[in-house]
Design a protein around this motif. Structure first.
Motif, PDB file in Angstrom:
ATOM      1  N   UNK A  58      41.242  34.076  46.820  1.00 48.42           N
ATOM      2  CA  UNK A  58      39.887  34.181  46.295  1.00 48.42           C
ATOM      3  C   UNK A  58      39.348  35.612  46.370  1.00 48.42           C
ATOM      4  N   UNK A  59      40.243  36.572  46.610  1.00 51.68           N
ATOM      5  CA  UNK A  59      39.820  37.971  46.695  1.00 51.68           C
ATOM      6  C   UNK A  59      39.762  38.445  48.134  1.00 51.68           C
ATOM      7  N   UNK A  60      38.960  39.470  48.406  1.00 53.52           N
ATOM      8  CA  UNK A  60      38.819  39.992  49.761  1.00 53.52           C
ATOM      9  C   UNK A  60      38.023  39.000  50.611  1.00 53.52           C
ATOM     10  N   UNK A 120      30.833  32.417  41.091  1.00 54.75           N
ATOM     11  CA  UNK A 120      31.916  32.695  42.038  1.00 54.75           C
ATOM     12  C   UNK A 120      33.197  33.074  41.308  1.00 54.75           C
ATOM     13  N   UNK A 121      33.538  32.341  40.244  1.00 51.43           N
ATOM     14  CA  UNK A 121      34.764  32.602  39.495  1.00 51.43           C
ATOM     15  C   UNK A 121      34.729  33.997  38.883  1.00 51.43           C
ATOM     16  N   UNK A 164      36.693  39.597  38.863  1.00 51.45           N
ATOM     17  CA  UNK A 164      36.341  41.016  38.841  1.00 51.45           C
ATOM     18  C   UNK A 164      37.027  41.745  39.993  1.00 51.45           C
ATOM     19  N   UNK A 165      36.996  41.139  41.179  1.00 50.93           N
ATOM     20  CA  UNK A 165      37.600  41.766  42.349  1.00 50.93           C
ATOM     21  C   UNK A 165      39.120  41.810  42.234  1.00 50.93           C
ATOM     22  N   UNK A 200      38.470  53.168  47.764  1.00 46.65           N
ATOM     23  CA  UNK A 200      37.733  54.314  47.221  1.00 46.65           C
ATOM     24  C   UNK A 200      37.760  54.336  45.693  1.00 46.65           C
ATOM     25  N   UNK A 201      38.759  53.688  45.109  1.00 43.90           N
ATOM     26  CA  UNK A 201      38.946  53.759  43.666  1.00 43.90           C
ATOM     27  C   UNK A 201      38.427  52.534  42.933  1.00 43.90           C
ATOM     28  N   UNK A 202      37.426  51.885  43.494  1.00 40.95           N
ATOM     29  CA  UNK A 202      36.847  50.744  42.778  1.00 40.95           C
ATOM     30  C   UNK A 202      36.155  51.230  41.515  1.00 40.95           C
ATOM     31  N   UNK A 203      35.997  50.307  40.580  1.00 39.61           N
ATOM     32  CA  UNK A 203      35.247  50.632  39.389  1.00 39.61           C
ATOM     33  C   UNK A 203      33.777  50.845  39.780  1.00 39.61           C
ATOM     34  N   UNK A 204      33.240  51.991  39.370  1.00 41.51           N
ATOM     35  CA  UNK A 204      31.885  52.334  39.774  1.00 41.51           C
ATOM     36  C   UNK A 204      30.867  51.413  39.113  1.00 41.51           C
TER      37      UNK A 204
END
Length: 347
Positions: free
Chosen positions: A251-253, A314-315, A320-321, A342-346
């Motif tokens: 489910x991501x982080x 939630x989905x 996105x993550x 550090x390189x996430x989409x701003x």
């Protein structure tokens, strides 16, 4: 003068020019050497426009004491020690006098009075104060150990106050212990925890703050918003807000200890049944939550995250993550290092 701020103007007997007139009360940021270290703090003083430029400032005795207390508290903050206000709060939380708390801890009767007004506690005494700060069980243990320092009625009175605290937030303490236990292997500051020690008070404030802004805040969505909040803080400041460690999960982080996290008594979490009869955890704001633990910069970060994901389901936020480099370059079950984030989409 140029680096000071006017607080108010008032008429008083001026010791510099010997007249009664309007003087200015001002404040500024200054520094002093305490225990061999330079400390920056807020200083207040009076300014007399009639006096010579070389001697146009003065302080009253109470103002000097307050300035020195500010300096000592700044030193304490720099050293990670309890401030005088925090020591007062510990005592008041248990309904104890200065003498009562000193006796409870086995100290000299004037010790707490000195720590609240002028002296800086050493590390050993600071540790003892922290032991009782959020742990009524420890306070009860100290009372048993130092029982002979109190009369029978006084000992009974103090025990009743401690037990009341134990009843009122004993569950919160036990849940915190469970969460802290899951972070026992992550006490060292590192890339995994964003170079921040676990801060449960701040986590609770962050969650309630976001719940005030987001009506459809459920657990899955919250976990991602916490991760993005920590990531933005790491990018801006080189350290995260919470000290939580996140793993790569389907489910991501997801932070380590998320089950214990949702059981914290200071959070307003309600179980609700969804349209397909699944049980979901809905997070609401906590009444009376103290947000002063959050700086203006941290609130600004939370606002960015809220603005970005307020209307996500939630989905949507999970998907996105999943596209973040921090997720795609780690494997299932691995800790997600903040250096990758550090390189996430701003936003």
């Amino acid at each position: 003068m140029k680096d000071s701020t006017l607080i108010r103007k008032l008429h008083m007997d001026c010791p510099l020019c010997g007249r009664t007139h309007e003087v200015e009360e001002r404040k500024r940021i200054t520094s002093i050497i305490l225990k061999g270290e330079e400390v920056t703090y807020e200083e207040r003083y009076y300014f007399c426009a009639n006096a010579d430029d070389d001697e146009n400032e003065f302080e009253t005795g109470s103002m000097t004491n307050k300035n020195l207390l500010n300096a000592r508290n700044a030193y304490r903050v720099n050293k990670g020690m309890l401030t005088s206000d925090e020591i007062v709060a510990i005592r008041e939380n248990y309904g104890l006098s200065q003498v009562d708390l000193a006796r409870l801890l086995g100290w000299g009767e004037a010790t707490i009075s000195r720590y609240e007004s002028k002296a800086i506690q050493d590390e050993a005494y600071d540790t003892m104060l922290r032991l009782v700060k959020d742990n009524p069980l420890q306070a009860l243990d100290f009372l048993k150990k130092n029982a002979e320092r109190f009369s029978g009625p006084k000992r009974s009175e103090i025990r009743t106050k401690i037990v009341e605290k134990l009843d009122s937030y004993g569950k919160e303490f036990l849940t915190r212990q469970a969460l802290e236990g899951e972070y026992a292997n992550f006490e060292e500051l590192s890339d995994s925890n964003g170079f921040t020690a676990l801060n449960i008070d701040k986590i609770e404030a962050m969650i309630s703050y976001m719940a005030e802004k987001v009506s459809n805040l459920f657990k899955v969505k919250l976990m991602k918003m916490l991760w993005y909040s920590d990531v933005l803080a790491f990018i801006e400041n080189g350290s995260t807000m919470t000290g939580m460690v996140y793993r790569h999960e389907p489910m991501g982080a997801l932070p380590i200890g998320h089950y214990s996290l949702m059981n914290l008594e200071n959070l307003n979490v309600q179980e609700e049944i969804s349209y397909n009869y699944d049980t979901m955890l809905h997070i609401y704001p906590t009444s009376g939550m103290d947000y002063t633990i959050l700086s203006d910069g941290e609130k600004a970060i939370l606002e960015k995250v809220v603005e970005k994901f307020r209307n996500y389901k939630a989905k949507d936020i999970v998907e996105y993550m999943h596209e973040e480099k921090a997720y795609t370059e780690t494997s299932a079950g691995e800790i997600i290092p903040f250096s990758l984030a550090r390189e996430i989409r701003r936003f």
